[in-house]
Scaffold this active site. Structure first.
Site, short mmCIF file in Angstrom:
data_model
loop_
_atom_site.label_atom_id
_atom_site.label_comp_id
_atom_site.label_asym_id
_atom_site.label_seq_id
_atom_site.Cartn_x
_atom_site.Cartn_y
_atom_site.Cartn_z
N ASP A 1 0.83 -1.21 0.00
CA ASP A 1 0.00 0.00 0.00
C ASP A 1 0.87 1.26 0.00
OD1 ASP A 1 0.81 -0.70 2.59
OD2 ASP A 1 -0.98 0.14 3.53
N ASP B 1 -0.33 8.68 4.78
CA ASP B 1 -1.53 7.84 4.75
C ASP B 1 -2.01 7.68 6.19
OD1 ASP B 1 -3.49 5.90 4.46
OD2 ASP B 1 -2.31 4.70 3.07
#
Length: 181
Positions: free
Chosen positions: A34, A54
């Site tokens: 990710d 993030d």
């Protein structure tokens, strides 16, 4: 899937380099997928130095130089992990989700446990984000695009004026890693 349905499957994996980005991990395959996809996606949107933050269960930050060199980053607990750890591992820190939802109307000192925990966690998160921006200026110079992604991005967007909130940044990177013809 390929045998049963005659579908070609593509698998995204961290790579040494992709789409102009060079993975900065010593063991490139150990960089979380990710994170890697978010870095690739951000660099494609920016084409200059970038800081990618993030904000999910964990918070990650990654630094990418203007030439595409991934300089590495940081991983720390996000709001859900901080909150859960405090609520689970301290005896007198118990409150429900309804209480928690009402606590972030302001960031003054908490006058109840739920306020103290929720606001404290949020202030830690905001401090981390501000620190990452300062580090990005030191490492990357003054012309840096900042990308925020993940469910808690709205909690910190005002910390970084001009930050780009891109909710699907990982999927932008995935489309680059696994293009559909």
């Amino acid at each position: 899937l390929e045998q049963a349905f005659a579908v070609v499957c593509l698998v995204a994996r961290p790579a040494v380099s992709m789409a102009g980005v060079r993975n900065g991990y010593e063991q490139y395959e150990r960089l979380g997928l990710d994170r890697w996809l978010a870095v690739v996606g951000a660099y494609q949107l920016s084409s200059k130095a970038a800081l990618i933050i993030d904000l999910g269960t964990a918070v990650t930050s990654d630094f990418v130089a203007a030439d595409g060199r991934h300089l590495g980053g940081f991983i720390c607990p996000g709001m859900p992990l901080m909150r859960t750890q405090l609520r689970t591992h301290t005896r007198r820190t118990r409150y429900d989700s309804d209480e928690a939802a009402k606590t972030l109307e302001n960031l003054g000192p908490g006058r109840a446990t739920a306020e103290a925990v929720e606001r404290g966690c949020l202030l830690m998160l905001r401090g981390f984000v501000g620190g990452q921006c300062a580090m990005a200026s030191e490492l990357l110079g003054s012309d840096v695009d900042v990308f925020l992604t993940g469910g808690d991005a709205p909690l910190v967007m005002d910390v970084i004026p001009g930050a780009r909130v891109v909710s699907d940044l990982v999927f932008i990177g995935l489309a680059i890693a696994c293009p559909i013809n």
